[in-house]
Design a protein around this motif. Structure first.
Motif, mmCIF file in Angstrom:
data_model
loop_
_atom_site.group_PDB
_atom_site.id
_atom_site.type_symbol
_atom_site.label_atom_id
_atom_site.label_comp_id
_atom_site.label_asym_id
_atom_site.label_seq_id
_atom_site.Cartn_x
_atom_site.Cartn_y
_atom_site.Cartn_z
ATOM 1 N N VAL A 9 0.838 -1.202 0.000
ATOM 2 C CA VAL A 9 0.000 0.000 0.000
ATOM 3 C C VAL A 9 0.873 1.253 0.000
ATOM 4 N N GLU A 10 1.937 1.237 0.787
ATOM 5 C CA GLU A 10 2.942 2.300 0.952
ATOM 6 C C GLU A 10 2.403 3.512 1.706
ATOM 7 N N TRP A 49 4.549 -0.509 9.272
ATOM 8 C CA TRP A 49 5.177 0.667 8.673
ATOM 9 C C TRP A 49 6.657 0.356 8.559
ATOM 10 N N VAL A 50 7.144 0.234 7.349
ATOM 11 C CA VAL A 50 8.550 -0.073 7.136
ATOM 12 C C VAL A 50 9.278 1.195 6.708
ATOM 13 N N LYS A 51 10.539 1.266 7.048
ATOM 14 C CA LYS A 51 11.363 2.415 6.693
ATOM 15 C C LYS A 51 11.650 2.410 5.200
ATOM 16 N N LEU A 52 11.461 3.543 4.545
ATOM 17 C CA LEU A 52 11.825 3.671 3.141
ATOM 18 C C LEU A 52 13.346 3.615 3.019
ATOM 19 N N HIS A 53 13.843 2.694 2.223
ATOM 20 C CA HIS A 53 15.274 2.576 1.982
ATOM 21 C C HIS A 53 15.590 3.039 0.562
ATOM 22 N N VAL A 54 16.690 3.734 0.421
ATOM 23 C CA VAL A 54 17.109 4.247 -0.881
ATOM 24 C C VAL A 54 18.168 3.299 -1.432
ATOM 25 N N HIS A 64 -2.366 -8.515 4.512
ATOM 26 C CA HIS A 64 -1.229 -7.835 5.147
ATOM 27 C C HIS A 64 -0.869 -6.629 4.301
ATOM 28 N N ALA A 65 -0.848 -5.456 4.913
ATOM 29 C CA ALA A 65 -0.543 -4.210 4.204
ATOM 30 C C ALA A 65 0.830 -3.701 4.608
ATOM 31 N N TYR A 66 1.686 -3.496 3.617
ATOM 32 C CA TYR A 66 2.970 -2.840 3.847
ATOM 33 C C TYR A 66 2.790 -1.346 3.654
ATOM 34 N N LEU A 67 3.101 -0.583 4.680
ATOM 35 C CA LEU A 67 3.080 0.875 4.574
ATOM 36 C C LEU A 67 4.492 1.397 4.800
ATOM 37 N N PRO A 126 -3.793 3.333 -7.463
ATOM 38 C CA PRO A 126 -4.496 4.319 -6.631
ATOM 39 C C PRO A 126 -4.844 3.731 -5.278
ATOM 40 N N VAL A 127 -4.848 4.571 -4.263
ATOM 41 C CA VAL A 127 -5.112 4.093 -2.911
ATOM 42 C C VAL A 127 -6.508 3.486 -2.808
ATOM 43 N N GLU A 128 -7.434 3.936 -3.652
ATOM 44 C CA GLU A 128 -8.787 3.359 -3.636
ATOM 45 C C GLU A 128 -8.768 1.880 -3.982
#
Length: 481
Positions: free
Chosen positions: A311-312, A378-383, A346-349, A327-329
């Motif tokens: 989902v992010e 809620w996972v940390k955004l990694h670059v 399971h939602a990954y945000l 889209p989030v919808e």
């Protein structure tokens, strides 16, 4: 034919006494090498340290002992972004002990191939992209013409004479799980298929992704195109897993198992025809915009117990900025459909997005409360290097810094790109996000598991706490570096 040692580095993201998805690319590469007649060994530093309760120093010494006794003709080390420091240390110490040709493969190698020869001076070769075909060509003896293989030429890196073609998945043998620590990867737990206390292994039925999200490596690692393994072979793989490893479940790690919905429906029908739905459960990663209510009903009937969605963020502007085209919808609708048919979701945000505010985090929290995924993180955004996000926000970190500095690599991946101060972020995590995640996970575990499984999960938690305490007392948590 040569003897080949494949080393899987330690992944510090996986906590002690927890298992994770089976490292399929190592198992697949090992199977291809065995089919060519090679004698293959795999040393998995993560499984060794976790299952044996070993310190990192003890695990490292065990790896070097295997090098000394096995005397491989070729050593291959996986090179992934967050464990690249461990790859560097392995390369250094293995090369000092045993001067056989040494190569790397994996996401980090693919992202920065020429630079890798400077940062890891011990390597003689590097495999770009999918490793199976290049490896088969390498062990035949003709290194110079092997596709996708970079070679050291003095202090320089010589690019491959030709790129490797995306692999036909029907040519891949069954993964060499017999060389892996399946006692670790198939250990019952709730960390492979989230919240479900099951014994499982991981399979892939396709490679490639139709998305090009700015933060994602997977859509780039597999090369262009989308390739499928025939369903007959997939079902053979599933049946072999059940026969050889006595599993409760299979985790399907395709980028999007629903990318071909007719194929998914046929997969379900084949499970039902062979009565496999009575013997195992399964879970898969999917894109929310591919979910259909009627198909979900068939999937549930065929043994699908949960689906995972990226989902992010519910903020559509942030999604567009990261080239996330769903889209989030669509995610909201998919979660509701899963709930209707009884499939756990399971939602990954994500947190730490560029320009993110505290209001965005609170909105994300409100979103999960409203749309009620069965479980979420809620996972940390990694670059990651090799992604458009790295070009924009990476600050040339891997070009300018040594790769074997564990703390520097960890600090890089802990960087916060959002506008939220570290103090405010930590307060939100401690007081709101983590308690909410923990509460929802407990609820999901209670709903997803029968009483006997819950009893086993309770026993496992007690045992894990005791093992963690023993590791601390015995110095098992020390760092080799």
């Amino acid at each position: 034919m040569p003897k080949v040692l494949i080393v899987s580095p330690n992944d510090s993201r996986i906590g002690p006494n927890k298992n994770t998805w089976t490292p399929l690319f190592i198992a697949s590469a090992a199977a291809v090498l065995e089919n060519t007649g090679c004698t293959v060994r795999v040393f998995d530093r993560l499984a060794h340290s976790h299952r044996g309760g070993q310190s990192l120093a003890g695990t490292h010494q065990a790896m070097l002992s295997l090098v000394s006794s096995f005397k491989p003709d070729l050593v291959l080390i996986e090179a992934n972004p967050e464990s690249i420091y461990d790859t560097c240390h392995c390369a250094r110490d293995i090369k000092a002990l045993h001067d056989a040709p040494l190569g790397i493969f994996g996401a980090h190698a693919t992202a920065l191939p020429a630079l890798a020869f400077q940062k890891i001076p011990q390597i003689d070769l590097l495999i770009e992209g999918e490793a199976e075909i290049p490896l088969a060509q390498l062990v035949s003896g003709d290194w110079s013409s092997a596709s996708g293989v970079w070679l050291r030429d003095g202090d320089e890196a010589r690019p491959p004479s030709r790129r490797s073609s995306p692999i036909d998945m029907d040519l891949l043998p069954f993964p060499a799980f017999h060389l892996m620590d399946t006692g670790y990867y198939a250990m019952r737990g709730t960390d492979t298929i989230w919240c479900h206390y099951l014994s499982s292994l991981t399979l892939m039925t396709s490679r490639g992704c139709t998305g090009r999200c700015a933060y994602c490596l997977e859509s780039r690692d597999y090369g262009p195109g989308l390739r499928f393994r025939s369903l007959e072979l997939v079902l053979e793989d599933v049946e072999r897993c059940l026969r050889d490893y006595n599993l409760d479940a299979i985790y399907l790690r395709d980028c999007n198992f629903l990318v071909d919905r007719r194929r998914c429906a046929r997969f379900c029908e084949m499970l039902l025809e062979r009565n496999l739905h009575r013997r195992l459960l399964w879970s898969a990663q999917v894109r929310a915009d591919c979910v259909e209510g009627g198909l979900l009903g068939l999937m549930k009937k065929a043994g699908c117990t949960s689906l995972e969605f990226g989902v992010e963020t519910p903020n559509q502007d942030h999604l567009r900025a990261m080239d996330k085209t769903i889209p989030v919808e669509a995610a909201q609708k998919a979660l509701g459909l899963c709930r209707e048919v009884g499939i756990y979701s399971h939602a990954y945000l994500m947190r730490g997005l560029p320009g993110e505010t505290l209001a965005d985090l609170h909105a994300s929290e409100a979103w999960v409360r409203k749309y009620r995924p069965s479980n979420f993180f809620w996972v940390k955004l990694h670059v990651f290097p090799g992604t458009p996000l790295y070009e924009q926000y990476g600050d040339s970190f891997f070009e300018d810094n040594p790769w074997d500095d564990r703390q520097a690599v960890h600090d890089y991946y802990r960087r916060n790109l959002s506008s939220v101060s570290l103090a405010d972020l930590e307060e939100w995590l401690q007081k709101r996000a983590r308690p909410l995640m923990a509460r929802q996970r407990r609820i999901c575990q209670i709903k997803a598991n029968p009483p006997l499984a819950l009893a086993g999960l309770t026993v496992q938690r007690v045992r894990n706490r005791a093992l963690s305490l023993a590791r601390k007392i015995g110095g098992g948590s020390d760092e080799r570096e």
